[in-house]
Write a protein that holds these residues in place. Structure first.
Motif, PDB file in Angstrom:
ATOM      1  N   PHE A  54     -16.825  -7.605  -3.399  1.00  0.00           N
ATOM      2  CA  PHE A  54     -18.126  -7.109  -2.962  1.00  0.00           C
ATOM      3  C   PHE A  54     -18.540  -7.588  -1.589  1.00  0.00           C
ATOM      4  N   ALA A  55     -17.645  -8.270  -0.883  1.00  0.00           N
ATOM      5  CA  ALA A  55     -17.990  -8.643   0.494  1.00  0.00           C
ATOM      6  C   ALA A  55     -16.734  -8.953   1.294  1.00  0.00           C
ATOM      7  N   PHE A  56     -16.701  -8.440   2.517  1.00  0.00           N
ATOM      8  CA  PHE A  56     -15.702  -8.824   3.515  1.00  0.00           C
ATOM      9  C   PHE A  56     -16.347  -9.941   4.309  1.00  0.00           C
ATOM     10  N   LEU A  57     -15.677 -11.097   4.397  1.00  0.00           N
ATOM     11  CA  LEU A  57     -16.295 -12.277   5.007  1.00  0.00           C
ATOM     12  C   LEU A  57     -15.800 -12.594   6.413  1.00  0.00           C
ATOM     13  N   GLY A  58     -14.739 -11.909   6.856  1.00  0.00           N
ATOM     14  CA  GLY A  58     -14.248 -12.175   8.199  1.00  0.00           C
ATOM     15  C   GLY A  58     -12.767 -12.438   8.231  1.00  0.00           C
ATOM     16  N   MET A  59     -12.322 -12.903   9.407  1.00  0.00           N
ATOM     17  CA  MET A  59     -10.904 -13.160   9.631  1.00  0.00           C
ATOM     18  C   MET A  59     -10.757 -14.422  10.463  1.00  0.00           C
ATOM     19  N   ASN A  60      -9.634 -15.103  10.269  1.00  0.00           N
ATOM     20  CA  ASN A  60      -9.291 -16.227  11.134  1.00  0.00           C
ATOM     21  C   ASN A  60      -8.494 -15.757  12.342  1.00  0.00           C
ATOM     22  N   TYR A  61      -7.703 -14.696  12.149  1.00  0.00           N
ATOM     23  CA  TYR A  61      -6.944 -14.147  13.269  1.00  0.00           C
ATOM     24  C   TYR A  61      -6.677 -12.660  13.036  1.00  0.00           C
ATOM     25  N   MET A  62      -6.449 -11.950  14.143  1.00  0.00           N
ATOM     26  CA  MET A  62      -6.066 -10.546  14.103  1.00  0.00           C
ATOM     27  C   MET A  62      -5.220 -10.281  15.331  1.00  0.00           C
ATOM     28  N   ASP A  63      -4.013  -9.761  15.113  1.00  0.00           N
ATOM     29  CA  ASP A  63      -3.115  -9.422  16.217  1.00  0.00           C
ATOM     30  C   ASP A  63      -2.762  -7.946  16.136  1.00  0.00           C
ATOM     31  N   LEU A  64      -2.898  -7.263  17.253  1.00  0.00           N
ATOM     32  CA  LEU A  64      -2.479  -5.873  17.364  1.00  0.00           C
ATOM     33  C   LEU A  64      -1.142  -5.885  18.078  1.00  0.00           C
ATOM     34  N   LYS A  65      -0.074  -5.822  17.308  1.00  0.00           N
ATOM     35  CA  LYS A  65       1.272  -6.098  17.808  1.00  0.00           C
ATOM     36  C   LYS A  65       1.878  -4.962  18.621  1.00  0.00           C
ATOM     37  N   ASN A  66       1.620  -3.713  18.210  1.00  0.00           N
ATOM     38  CA  ASN A  66       2.165  -2.532  18.873  1.00  0.00           C
ATOM     39  C   ASN A  66       1.148  -1.411  18.777  1.00  0.00           C
ATOM     40  N   PRO A  67       1.223  -0.431  19.673  1.00  0.00           N
ATOM     41  CA  PRO A  67       0.269   0.672  19.626  1.00  0.00           C
ATOM     42  C   PRO A  67       0.523   1.586  18.426  1.00  0.00           C
ATOM     43  N   VAL A  68      -0.537   2.272  18.008  1.00  0.00           N
ATOM     44  CA  VAL A  68      -0.461   3.288  16.963  1.00  0.00           C
ATOM     45  C   VAL A  68      -0.715   4.641  17.628  1.00  0.00           C
ATOM     46  N   PHE A  69       0.174   5.596  17.347  1.00  0.00           N
ATOM     47  CA  PHE A  69       0.112   6.926  17.931  1.00  0.00           C
ATOM     48  C   PHE A  69      -0.236   7.959  16.870  1.00  0.00           C
ATOM     49  N   ILE A  70      -0.755   9.097  17.306  1.00  0.00           N
ATOM     50  CA  ILE A  70      -0.937  10.229  16.399  1.00  0.00           C
ATOM     51  C   ILE A  70       0.431  10.573  15.820  1.00  0.00           C
ATOM     52  N   GLY A  71       0.490  10.730  14.512  1.00  0.00           N
ATOM     53  CA  GLY A  71       1.743  11.046  13.836  1.00  0.00           C
ATOM     54  C   GLY A  71       2.433   9.841  13.229  1.00  0.00           C
ATOM     55  N   ASP A  72       2.009   8.626  13.587  1.00  0.00           N
ATOM     56  CA  ASP A  72       2.590   7.431  12.963  1.00  0.00           C
ATOM     57  C   ASP A  72       2.176   7.366  11.497  1.00  0.00           C
ATOM     58  N   THR A  73       3.089   6.928  10.659  1.00  0.00           N
ATOM     59  CA  THR A  73       2.777   6.677   9.253  1.00  0.00           C
ATOM     60  C   THR A  73       2.769   5.173   9.049  1.00  0.00           C
ATOM     61  N   LEU A  74       1.644   4.667   8.561  1.00  0.00           N
ATOM     62  CA  LEU A  74       1.452   3.227   8.401  1.00  0.00           C
ATOM     63  C   LEU A  74       1.489   2.845   6.928  1.00  0.00           C
ATOM     64  N   GLN A  75       2.028   1.655   6.672  1.00  0.00           N
ATOM     65  CA  GLN A  75       2.070   1.084   5.332  1.00  0.00           C
ATOM     66  C   GLN A  75       1.850  -0.415   5.490  1.00  0.00           C
ATOM     67  N   SER A  79       0.839  -1.203   0.000  1.00  0.00           N
ATOM     68  CA  SER A  79       0.000   0.000   0.000  1.00  0.00           C
ATOM     69  C   SER A  79       0.871   1.249   0.000  1.00  0.00           C
ATOM     70  N   ALA A  80       0.237   2.363  -0.282  1.00  0.00           N
ATOM     71  CA  ALA A  80       0.844   3.661  -0.021  1.00  0.00           C
ATOM     72  C   ALA A  80       0.855   3.877   1.492  1.00  0.00           C
ATOM     73  N   GLY A  81       1.638   4.819   1.955  1.00  0.00           N
ATOM     74  CA  GLY A  81       1.660   5.147   3.374  1.00  0.00           C
ATOM     75  C   GLY A  81       0.515   6.081   3.732  1.00  0.00           C
ATOM     76  N   ARG A  82       0.193   6.108   5.029  1.00  0.00           N
ATOM     77  CA  ARG A  82      -0.869   6.979   5.523  1.00  0.00           C
ATOM     78  C   ARG A  82      -0.517   7.401   6.937  1.00  0.00           C
ATOM     79  N   THR A  83      -0.492   8.718   7.181  1.00  0.00           N
ATOM     80  CA  THR A  83      -0.153   9.240   8.501  1.00  0.00           C
ATOM     81  C   THR A  83      -1.431   9.405   9.327  1.00  0.00           C
ATOM     82  N   ILE A  84      -1.375   8.895  10.546  1.00  0.00           N
ATOM     83  CA  ILE A  84      -2.510   8.946  11.469  1.00  0.00           C
ATOM     84  C   ILE A  84      -2.548  10.325  12.126  1.00  0.00           C
TER      85      ILE A  84
END
Length: 159
Positions: free
Chosen positions: A85-106, A21-26
């Motif tokens: 045309f449809a999101f069907l779900g997930m088998n797993y989801m892990d939130l590994k580290n916190p996201v802060f204002i100013g973080d740029t995610l890719q 993906s492109a990056g996106r700053t929070i």
């Protein structure tokens, strides 16, 4: 790696294909809009004074917000435009580290599975493994996402 892709139909997706993906700053606005939309005004996310003295030293995004940003980064690749045309779900989801204002995610996305359900001839199911990193290359999200993906053979070029 390029950040712009054409839409892909089910037949064009192969296991092992990867997309970036492109990056996106929070921003502060992201935090406020998420809280307004969900009604989640937990102080760890919305109270600067409280959060500065808390376990992370600053406000962090809500976990669901990090997931939602991951789905937005996937859409920004362009491969799903008018083909999913449809999101069907997930088998797993892990939130590994916190996201802060100013973080740029890719994000990096990899097709890890495809199947053709016997109940439909117009679409298939694709599993996408997702890894989102911040500007310091720390992983903040990992998970797989399952989508119902249009078949070109059914919808044709003008779908």
């Amino acid at each position: 790696m390029p950040y712009s892709y054409e839409p892909h139909y089910f037949e064009e997706i192969e296991e092992g294909m990867t997309f970036t993906s492109a990056g996106r700053t929070i921003t502060e606005s992201d935090f406020v809009m998420h809280s307004m939309f969900t009604g989640d005004w937990t102080e760890l996310h919305t109270n600067k004074e409280y959060s500065d003295d808390g376990p992370y030293g600053a406000r962090i995004s809500q976990g669901p917000m990090t997931f939602i940003v991951a789905t937005g980064l996937f859409q920004r690749t362009g491969i799903v435009e008018r083909t999913v045309f449809a999101f069907l779900g997930m088998n797993y989801m892990d939130l590994k580290n916190p996201v802060f204002i100013g973080d740029t995610l890719q994000a990096e996305f990899e097709c890890t599975g495809k199947k053709e359900p016997s109940s439909r001839d117009d679409a298939g199911i694709v599993t996408i493994d997702t890894h989102v990193h911040n500007q310091d290359d720390e992983e903040v999200f990992a998970g797989d996402m399952k989508f119902m993906w249009r078949k070109r053979s059914h919808y044709g070029e003008d779908a």
